[in-house]
Design a protein around this motif. Structure first.
Motif, PDB file in Angstrom:
ATOM      1  N   GLY A  87       8.876   4.705   0.805  1.00 44.14           N
ATOM      2  CA  GLY A  87       7.762   3.178   0.327  1.00 44.14           C
ATOM      3  C   GLY A  87       6.050   3.785   0.209  1.00 44.14           C
ATOM      4  N   PHE A  88       5.635   3.411  -0.135  1.00 41.18           N
ATOM      5  CA  PHE A  88       4.422   3.145  -0.428  1.00 41.18           C
ATOM      6  C   PHE A  88       3.048   2.672   0.022  1.00 41.18           C
ATOM      7  CE2 PHE A  88       6.406   1.604  -4.026  1.00 41.18           C
ATOM      8  CZ  PHE A  88       5.302   1.086  -4.640  1.00 41.18           C
ATOM      9  N   PHE A  89       2.095   2.816  -0.440  1.00 44.34           N
ATOM     10  CA  PHE A  89       0.915   1.698   0.058  1.00 44.34           C
ATOM     11  C   PHE A  89      -0.357   2.291  -0.171  1.00 44.34           C
ATOM     12  CE2 PHE A  89       0.890   4.358   3.671  1.00 44.34           C
ATOM     13  CZ  PHE A  89      -0.452   4.675   4.529  1.00 44.34           C
ATOM     14  N   LYS A  90      -1.263   1.782  -0.604  1.00 41.92           N
ATOM     15  CA  LYS A  90      -2.966   2.228  -0.901  1.00 41.92           C
ATOM     16  C   LYS A  90      -3.440   1.796  -0.179  1.00 41.92           C
ATOM     17  CE  LYS A  90      -1.588   0.655  -6.163  1.00 41.92           C
ATOM     18  NZ  LYS A  90      -1.994  -0.041  -7.060  1.00 41.92           N
ATOM     19  N   ILE A  91      -4.651   2.625  -0.308  1.00 40.52           N
ATOM     20  CA  ILE A  91      -5.740   2.010   0.869  1.00 40.52           C
ATOM     21  C   ILE A  91      -7.349   2.089   0.324  1.00 40.52           C
ATOM     22  CG2 ILE A  91      -7.824   2.856   2.667  1.00 40.52           C
ATOM     23  CD1 ILE A  91      -4.762   2.376   3.659  1.00 40.52           C
ATOM     24  N   ASP A  92      -7.985   0.648   0.382  1.00 39.70           N
ATOM     25  CA  ASP A  92      -8.416   0.513  -0.936  1.00 39.70           C
ATOM     26  C   ASP A  92     -10.445   0.854   0.000  1.00 39.70           C
ATOM     27  OD1 ASP A  92     -10.803  -0.208  -2.297  1.00 39.70           O
ATOM     28  OD2 ASP A  92      -9.593  -2.473  -3.116  1.00 39.70           O
ATOM     29  N   PHE A  93     -10.767   1.499  -0.439  1.00 37.83           N
ATOM     30  CA  PHE A  93     -11.850   1.687   0.187  1.00 37.83           C
ATOM     31  C   PHE A  93     -12.946   0.795  -0.381  1.00 37.83           C
ATOM     32  CE2 PHE A  93      -9.945   5.999   0.450  1.00 37.83           C
ATOM     33  CZ  PHE A  93     -10.123   6.208   2.010  1.00 37.83           C
ATOM     34  N   HIS A  94     -13.289   0.396  -1.592  1.00 37.83           N
ATOM     35  CA  HIS A  94     -14.367  -0.951  -1.560  1.00 37.83           C
ATOM     36  C   HIS A  94     -13.896  -2.030  -1.461  1.00 37.83           C
ATOM     37  CE1 HIS A  94     -16.286   2.595  -3.403  1.00 37.83           C
ATOM     38  NE2 HIS A  94     -15.196   2.833  -4.522  1.00 37.83           N
ATOM     39  N   TYR A  95     -12.609  -2.208  -0.377  1.00 36.06           N
ATOM     40  CA  TYR A  95     -12.108  -3.488  -0.240  1.00 36.06           C
ATOM     41  C   TYR A  95     -13.286  -4.681   0.251  1.00 36.06           C
ATOM     42  CZ  TYR A  95      -8.109  -6.491   1.249  1.00 36.06           C
ATOM     43  OH  TYR A  95      -7.229  -7.424   1.001  1.00 36.06           O
ATOM     44  N   SER A  96     -13.964  -3.883   1.202  1.00 32.79           N
ATOM     45  CA  SER A  96     -14.984  -5.117   1.675  1.00 32.79           C
ATOM     46  C   SER A  96     -15.987  -5.169   0.686  1.00 32.79           C
ATOM     47  CB  SER A  96     -15.697  -4.615   2.558  1.00 32.79           C
ATOM     48  OG  SER A  96     -16.304  -3.657   2.737  1.00 32.79           O
ATOM     49  N   ASN A  97     -16.423  -4.582  -0.063  1.00 35.82           N
ATOM     50  CA  ASN A  97     -17.282  -5.000  -1.605  1.00 35.82           C
ATOM     51  C   ASN A  97     -16.657  -6.797  -2.133  1.00 35.82           C
ATOM     52  OD1 ASN A  97     -18.692  -2.967  -0.498  1.00 35.82           O
ATOM     53  ND2 ASN A  97     -18.048  -1.569  -2.396  1.00 35.82           N
ATOM     54  N   HIS A  98     -15.370  -6.769  -2.432  1.00 31.92           N
ATOM     55  CA  HIS A  98     -14.844  -7.443  -3.270  1.00 31.92           C
ATOM     56  C   HIS A  98     -14.816  -8.719  -2.361  1.00 31.92           C
ATOM     57  CE1 HIS A  98     -14.703  -4.832  -6.199  1.00 31.92           C
ATOM     58  NE2 HIS A  98     -13.990  -3.542  -5.517  1.00 31.92           N
ATOM     59  N   TYR A  99     -14.070  -8.797  -0.478  1.00 34.34           N
ATOM     60  CA  TYR A  99     -14.138 -10.223  -0.245  1.00 34.34           C
ATOM     61  C   TYR A  99     -14.646  -9.874   1.243  1.00 34.34           C
ATOM     62  CZ  TYR A  99      -9.313  -9.200  -3.147  1.00 34.34           C
ATOM     63  OH  TYR A  99      -8.494  -8.552  -3.954  1.00 34.34           O
ATOM     64  N   ARG A 127      -3.305  -1.968   0.564  1.00 34.48           N
ATOM     65  CA  ARG A 127      -2.828  -2.894  -0.465  1.00 34.48           C
ATOM     66  C   ARG A 127      -1.466  -2.715  -1.107  1.00 34.48           C
ATOM     67  NH1 ARG A 127      -6.618  -5.880  -3.649  1.00 34.48           N
ATOM     68  NH2 ARG A 127      -8.086  -4.758  -3.190  1.00 34.48           N
ATOM     69  N   ALA A 128      -0.221  -2.940  -1.711  1.00 38.09           N
ATOM     70  CA  ALA A 128       0.713  -2.675  -2.669  1.00 38.09           C
ATOM     71  C   ALA A 128       1.435  -2.075  -1.354  1.00 38.09           C
ATOM     72  CB  ALA A 128       0.731  -1.964  -3.484  1.00 38.09           C
ATOM     73  N   TYR A 129       1.436  -2.462  -0.174  1.00 37.80           N
ATOM     74  CA  TYR A 129       2.359  -1.676   0.909  1.00 37.80           C
ATOM     75  C   TYR A 129       4.135  -2.399   0.456  1.00 37.80           C
ATOM     76  CZ  TYR A 129       4.586  -0.636   5.227  1.00 37.80           C
ATOM     77  OH  TYR A 129       5.261  -0.196   6.151  1.00 37.80           O
ATOM     78  N   ALA A 130       4.557  -1.757   0.240  1.00 33.98           N
ATOM     79  CA  ALA A 130       6.094  -1.837   0.187  1.00 33.98           C
ATOM     80  C   ALA A 130       7.587  -0.350   0.715  1.00 33.98           C
ATOM     81  CB  ALA A 130       6.358  -1.286  -1.464  1.00 33.98           C
TER      82      ALA A 130
END
Length: 155
Positions: free
Chosen positions: A55-67, A78-81
């Motif tokens: 599997g895979f996943f992403k860590i977004d270091f700018h997430y709180s800037n967008h939500y 993100r994109a956890y699978a």
């Protein structure tokens, strides 16, 4: 044993062998999409079981800037699978717990991590809860595939 590790160039073939169901692709994208994402502020990780990429996943270091629903300086998952052939074995929630432990050293700068998960995906919601995330009880309505639960975990 389940482990998480940063993705490296030599992982390409193993990553591209990860298969997702059409429903999962709608939420997480394909393994090819994952491989191609080289945006700044995104770190890509692999989930392994006994050394095999599952599997895979992403860590977004700018997430709180967008939500707006995030606390300040929050990471985003993100994109956890998990590969469709490895689902139902408990690896998903084990990997969630492993990724939270892996990110713990970042807690000085990033005290928590958020994610959104589609309301039509109860299996994923349970997986995240078993792994250590808490449902905020609020919903994000800006997702491409409908309303999403907002979840977080303190690091």
């Amino acid at each position: 044993m389940i482990a998480v590790e940063p993705m490296q160039a030599h992982h390409q073939a193993a990553l591209l062998a990860v298969e997702l169901t059409p429903e999962q692709v709608k939420f997480a994208g394909t393994a090819s999409d994952f491989w191609a994402d080289t945006r700044s502020g995104i770190s890509r990780y692999l989930i392994t079981w006994q050394g095999q990429v599952i599997g895979f996943f992403k860590i977004d270091f700018h997430y709180s800037n967008h939500y707006d629903f995030c606390r300040r300086k929050a990471l985003g998952l993100r994109a956890y699978a998990i590969d469709r052939r490895q689902q139902g074995k408990g690896y998903g929630s084990q990997a969630v717990a492993a990724l939270l432990a892996h990110l713990k050293p970042l807690s000085v700068d990033f005290p928590c991590i958020y994610l959104t998960v589609n309301a039509k995906n109860p299996g994923a919601i349970r997986c995240y809860q078993k792994g250590g995330f808490t449902d905020t009880g609020e919903h994000y309505l800006g997702g491409k595939a409908g309303p999403q639960h907002i979840m977080y975990a303190n690091l």
